[in-house]
Design an enzyme around this catalytic site. Structure first.
Site, PDB file in Angstrom:
ATOM      1  CG  ASP A  84      -1.966  -1.074   1.202  1.00  0.00           C
ATOM      2  OD1 ASP A  84      -2.477  -1.366   0.105  1.00  0.00           O
ATOM      3  OD2 ASP A  84      -2.294  -1.621   2.264  1.00  0.00           O
TER       4      ASP A  84
ATOM      5  CG  ASP B 298      -6.562  -1.707  -1.752  1.00  0.00           C
ATOM      6  OD1 ASP B 298      -6.773  -2.926  -1.916  1.00  0.00           O
ATOM      7  OD2 ASP B 298      -5.667  -1.271  -1.011  1.00  0.00           O
TER       8      ASP B 298
END
Length: 165
Positions: free
Chosen positions: A120, A139
């Site tokens: 991330d 995401d």
């Protein structure tokens, strides 16, 4: 043999390519948890590894969750591919939504299986008081696709369609 709306799989491939390229870029640019403010007080680049699911769900478990989430992603991806194949020619919106979700699922699946964690790098926050969990392009694609699916459901109900035809 008709492929239905599977031709939209190119969008899934694009999501995977962009997702993996951006993850690689930020892994090379940043040290773990290093932050670069883009919009001070609101938006930063950071590097974080998520061993769990969304919002780090089950991230602190011993490692079994890696394979559970990988299995779930594989099953969901299979369902999405079959669903896309069966779409009607007029269901382009739905095909795009499913392609986004599929690309995001496969992008994160690659990380989970190969790296053991999801990379991330996008951090949205409000000053130094509130932080949304770090996320990535995969995401984002899953979220946009899911919103499109929800809007499609509402659109269907507004036209007077019923579950029984």
């Amino acid at each position: 043999m008709s492929l239905g709306k599977l031709r939209w799989a190119w969008l899934s491939v694009a999501v995977i390519a962009i997702d993996q390229a951006t993850k690689l870029y930020f892994e090379r640019l940043l040290e773990l948890y290093q932050r670069i403010d883009v919009v001070p007080g609101y938006f930063s680049w950071t590097l974080a590894y998520n061993r769990g699911a969304a919002f780090s769900f089950l991230a602190t478990e011993a490692g079994w969750q890696r394979w559970l989430f990988a299995l779930i992603a594989i099953v969901v991806s299979g369902v999405l591919i079959v669903w896309m194949k069966r779409l009607k020619p007029s269901e382009t919106w739905l095909a795009i939504a499913l392609a986004l979700v599929l690309g995001g699922a496969l992008g994160n699946l690659y990380d989970r299986v190969v790296l053991g964690h999801v990379v991330d790098f996008i951090l949205v926050h409000w000053q130094e008081r509130w932080y949304f969990p770090a996320f990535n392009v995969a995401d984002s694609a899953i979220t946009v696709g899911a919103i499109m699916l929800a809007l499609d459901m509402f659109k269907g109900n507004k036209t007077g369609e019923t579950a029984h035809g």
